[in-house]
Design a protein around this motif. Structure first.
Motif, PDB file in Angstrom:
ATOM      1  N   ARG C  24       0.821  -1.221   0.000  1.00  0.00           N
ATOM      2  CA  ARG C  24       0.000   0.000   0.000  1.00  0.00           C
ATOM      3  C   ARG C  24       0.846   1.260   0.000  1.00  0.00           C
ATOM      4  NH1 ARG C  24      -5.249  -1.104   0.673  1.00  0.00           N
ATOM      5  NH2 ARG C  24      -5.471  -3.358   0.846  1.00  0.00           N
ATOM      6  N   LEU C  27       2.362   1.922  -3.459  1.00  0.00           N
ATOM      7  CA  LEU C  27       1.420   2.522  -4.413  1.00  0.00           C
ATOM      8  C   LEU C  27       1.137   3.978  -4.063  1.00  0.00           C
ATOM      9  CD1 LEU C  27      -1.203  -0.288  -5.129  1.00  0.00           C
ATOM     10  CD2 LEU C  27       0.639   0.532  -6.584  1.00  0.00           C
ATOM     11  N   GLU C  28       0.961   4.227  -2.773  1.00  0.00           N
ATOM     12  CA  GLU C  28       0.635   5.579  -2.333  1.00  0.00           C
ATOM     13  C   GLU C  28       1.720   6.558  -2.773  1.00  0.00           C
ATOM     14  OE1 GLU C  28       0.677   7.961   1.820  1.00  0.00           O
ATOM     15  OE2 GLU C  28       0.361   5.798   1.953  1.00  0.00           O
ATOM     16  N   LEU C  31       2.369   6.700  -7.036  1.00  0.00           N
ATOM     17  CA  LEU C  31       1.377   7.429  -7.832  1.00  0.00           C
ATOM     18  C   LEU C  31       1.303   8.886  -7.394  1.00  0.00           C
ATOM     19  CD1 LEU C  31      -1.383   4.676  -7.696  1.00  0.00           C
ATOM     20  CD2 LEU C  31      -0.026   5.315  -9.710  1.00  0.00           C
ATOM     21  N   SER C  35      -4.142   9.877  -5.527  1.00  0.00           N
ATOM     22  CA  SER C  35      -4.868   9.473  -6.740  1.00  0.00           C
ATOM     23  C   SER C  35      -5.268   8.002  -6.749  1.00  0.00           C
ATOM     24  CB  SER C  35      -4.040   9.792  -7.994  1.00  0.00           C
ATOM     25  OG  SER C  35      -2.933   8.920  -8.115  1.00  0.00           O
ATOM     26  N   LEU C  36      -4.753   7.205  -5.807  1.00  0.00           N
ATOM     27  CA  LEU C  36      -5.066   5.770  -5.833  1.00  0.00           C
ATOM     28  C   LEU C  36      -6.524   5.509  -5.453  1.00  0.00           C
ATOM     29  CD1 LEU C  36      -4.236   2.733  -5.952  1.00  0.00           C
ATOM     30  CD2 LEU C  36      -3.671   2.917  -3.529  1.00  0.00           C
ATOM     31  N   GLU C  38      -8.809   2.076  -5.012  1.00  0.00           N
ATOM     32  CA  GLU C  38      -8.661   0.621  -4.990  1.00  0.00           C
ATOM     33  C   GLU C  38      -9.941  -0.061  -5.477  1.00  0.00           C
ATOM     34  OE1 GLU C  38      -7.254  -0.808  -1.243  1.00  0.00           O
ATOM     35  OE2 GLU C  38      -7.221  -2.906  -1.897  1.00  0.00           O
ATOM     36  N   GLY C  67      -6.037  -1.382  -8.432  1.00  0.00           N
ATOM     37  CA  GLY C  67      -6.835  -0.178  -8.593  1.00  0.00           C
ATOM     38  C   GLY C  67      -6.338   0.662  -9.740  1.00  0.00           C
ATOM     39  N   HIS C  68      -6.700   1.956  -9.680  1.00  0.00           N
ATOM     40  CA  HIS C  68      -6.175   2.871 -10.683  1.00  0.00           C
ATOM     41  C   HIS C  68      -5.727   4.148 -10.000  1.00  0.00           C
ATOM     42  CE1 HIS C  68      -9.432   5.940 -11.026  1.00  0.00           C
ATOM     43  NE2 HIS C  68     -10.165   4.959 -10.555  1.00  0.00           N
ATOM     44  N   GLY C  69      -4.904   4.899 -10.699  1.00  0.00           N
ATOM     45  CA  GLY C  69      -4.408   6.150 -10.160  1.00  0.00           C
ATOM     46  C   GLY C  69      -3.806   6.960 -11.288  1.00  0.00           C
ATOM     47  N   VAL C  78      -2.968  -0.214 -11.607  1.00  0.00           N
ATOM     48  CA  VAL C  78      -1.877  -0.714 -10.771  1.00  0.00           C
ATOM     49  C   VAL C  78      -2.276  -1.990 -10.036  1.00  0.00           C
ATOM     50  CG1 VAL C  78      -0.726   1.499 -10.393  1.00  0.00           C
ATOM     51  CG2 VAL C  78      -2.615   0.810  -8.882  1.00  0.00           C
TER      52      VAL C  78
END
Lengths: 105, 240, 311
Positions: C24, C27-28, C31, C35-36, C38, C67-69, C78
């Motif tokens: 997590r 990703l945080e 990006l 914007s993440l 999930e 998810g996407h971001g 992602v």
């Protein structure tokens, strides 16, 4: 695995507007805590699935202490535990309250 | 059945299939007309960098030259476990073979795998599981993970594992377990000529899109995969 | 929601080890900030249906965040594996989440996918479902690439990228790897157990790193970019690769055949990574494992192989 469940009446609602947050991972000696803002303001619940069977008394003490210190009203804590020590559990619970106390979704 | 018996039963009209160092390559005449490219791994050979590259070359060379479906015969060990293979990038060689097979299948060269012996782990991913339809023959013995290794890692006894294996197909070796997952599309009979079963399949090939998750759901082997795939897909498509 | 406030807080990303961060956190920080979004997050509790057979604890996201971001303002899909939960291994739910993401990416066709691998391969307790999930992901990767999607693997986690994870990585359009990001099919312990300690001594960590580690993979051309072990470096590597990957077609597979055949011909008789590096013209090959990231990147850019037209 052992399932434990604790319900508390608390003084005050937890801060913040986030609806949920997650801290930690499930691994040996570690745990994940999912916290969700889904209960009435004066209630708190902690639901535990733990790989370490037979430690109900320790969990009771850790959760009692946590609820007394943080007054996490309105929050439901769901825990998957890989056999963490009590101090690790306390740390993750505190991290979860801090994270959901942030503003946002 | 032995490899020779299988080939004779599949292709009574003739074939040019060579076997060399555990690798099968060649082509065969189809009863309905046309030819079929044939590759494979035999004699429970481990799939290493050399074998994988020979197989992918055989498929790639046929792409511009031939038409018709592609058959992958599988009786392998797992991937070759060696320092040399890993040093040279075995993951790329195995992936390349799978990529070539998948690409061919998507571009007019439908792929069929026949699992007639053993296979495991990376070797199965690069061969049979990279085809559109994977057929099992009776007696085939795939094992993603063998029970003694599992016993070692899970610290459970063989007896305990065997007992669990009876109630779930999800971890134990065996053809019927992989069939319930949706990995094996069908199990042919070895009592009837294989050519009849091959021609029936070729005449009625399933669509090119991967429906193994739906098969696994319908057969009760994978209770959640198909639904999770669909839910994620729907959520992701909403961001357009 | 574009502009500079959405750019990742680069300072935090620059000071955070990719290797040590959770899925997590990676990703945080990778990006653009905040914007993440999930898909099927932990609150949905889509846990493995199989771990209870073994009396093992579940994790609410089954060990993968998808998810996407946004990356510099542009949308990306992602997926990040959590290498500490069951070694990041592929189970039924874990794998299905990635398959669903890739199938959507294929239908859309223009949004790249970043896969943050951190995996030991198939999850033993659900081995059949995990193996098939990997086969489905490989198929979905190739179908998406065929539709024009760029799929980039980022490898630098604690569990490396082993087993079927290594095969999925081999299907990606391009890879970025850091020094701790090992890529292989059979793990060191597996080789030793099956072939003996003479074949591979899994306790010889230096041997493990130079056979499977990020530096060797970069020099071999197995990975396209070498990243220092920070989230910011992986962010920059992802941006670089998104900008440089060409279209996928049959010619690329033919080039890959030539590239791999050339590798076998040149290095097939080498006994050790140091022999390969020496054959590549590196003067003091035995010093490569000790090189700091910036010096290694300079060396790799000069000597390391790339796979831009292949793969």
């Amino acid at each position: 695995m052992e399932d434990l469940s604790f319900q508390h009446q608390v003084r005050a609602r937890a801060d913040g507007t986030r609806q949920s947050a997650l801290v930690g991972v499930v691994a040996s000696g570690n745990l994940e805590v999912l916290v969700e803002r889904v209960l009435p303001d004066a209630q708190c619940s902690v639901v535990v699935r733990t790989a370490a069977v037979g430690f109900g008394d320790v969990w009771t003490a850790v959760v009692d202490d946590f609820v007394e210190r943080f007054s996490p009203g309105g929050l439901k804590f769901s825990i998957n535990d890989g056999g963490a020590r009590p101090d690790t559990v306390s740390l993750r619970l505190a991290q979860a309250v801090r994270l959901i106390a942030e503003n946002g979704q | 059945m032995t490899l020779d018996e299988i080939i004779a039963s599949l292709f009574p009209d003739g074939h040019q299939i060579r076997k060399d160092g555990g690798v099968i390559a060649g082509s065969a005449k189809l009863r309905a007309g046309g030819r079929m490219l044939v590759i494979g791994v035999t004699d429970r050979t481990a799939l290493g960098v050399d074998e994988a590259l020979r197989l992918s070359r055989h498929v790639l060379e046929s792409i511009d030259r031939d038409t018709g479906p592609i058959l992958v015969l599988v009786d392998s060990d797992s991937q070759r476990m060696s320092k040399r293979d890993e040093l040279l990038g075995l993951n790329e060689f195995l992936a390349h073979l799978a990529k070539v097979l998948i690409h061919a299948d998507m571009h007019g060269r439908p792929t069929i795998g026949i699992l007639y012996g053993h296979s495991a782990a990376g070797a199965l991913l690069a061969t049979g599981l990279a085809t559109r339809v994977l057929v099992g023959l009776p007696g085939a013995s795939p094992a993603v993970m063998d029970l003694p290794s599992m016993a070692k890692v899970t610290k459970l006894s063989m007896e305990a594992l065997e007992e669990k294996a009876e109630s779930t197909p999800v971890f134990a070796p065996g053809l019927s377990n992989l069939e319930q997952m949706g990995a094996i599309h069908m199990i042919w009979s070895d009592a009837a000529p294989l050519v009849d079963q091959l021609e029936a399949l070729l005449a009625d090939m399933p669509a090119v899109n991967d429906r193994r998750d739906a098969l696994g759901k319908a057969r009760g082997g994978r209770p959640k995969a198909a639904d999770i795939v669909e839910r994620v897909r729907d959520l992701a498509l909403q961001i357009r | 929601m574009i502009a500079t406030k959405d750019i990742a807080p680069a300072e935090r990303a620059r000071s955070t080890s990719f290797n040590e961060a959770s899925a997590r956190t990676r990703l945080e920080l990778l990006l653009d900030a905040g914007s993440l979004v999930e898909f099927i997050g932990p609150e949905q509790r889509e846990i493995s249906p199989h771990l209870k057979i073994f009396d093992l604890p579940e994790q609410f996201d089954d060990g993968i965040v998808i998810g996407h971001g946004r990356l510099d303002g542009a949308p990306v899909f992602v997926a990040a594996q959590e290498g500490r939960f069951m070694g990041g291994a592929f189970g039924e739910v874990h794998g299905a989440k990635l398959t669903g993401l890739l199938r959507a990416a294929r239908e859309i066709g223009t949004i790249p996918v970043l896969i943050l691998f951190d995996t030991g391969g198939v999850r033993l307790q659900e081995a059949n479902a995990g193996e098939l999930a990997i086969a489905e992901i490989m198929r979905a990767v190739m179908e998406a690439r065929n539709a024009g999607v760029k799929i980039i693997g980022l490898i630098g986690g604690r569990s490396g990228c082993y087993g079927g994870g290594g095969l999925i990585a081999g299907c990606c359009s391009a890879l970025a790897v850091s020094e701790p990001g090992r890529i292989a099919v059979s793990g060191p312990e597996v080789i030793e157990t099956n072939r003996g300690v003479e074949e591979f001594d899994s306790r010889d960590r230096a041997l493990v790193w130079r056979t499977m580690g990020g530096k060797h993979r970069r020099l071999l051309g197995a990975a396209d970019v070498f990243a220092d072990d920070t989230v910011q470096d992986f962010r920059e590597a992802a941006l670089e690769l998104i900008g440089s990957i060409g279209a996928f077609d049959l010619d690329r597979l033919k080039a890959e055949q030539v590239r791999l055949a050339d590798r076998l011909r040149r290095f097939g008789a080498c006994e050790d990574a140091i022999d390969i590096w020496t054959a590549e013209g590196i003067a003091h090959a035995e010093a490569v494992p000790e090189l700091p990231a910036d010096q290694f990147i300079a060396l790799a850019n000069r000597i390391g192989r790339a796979s831009r037209d292949a793969r």
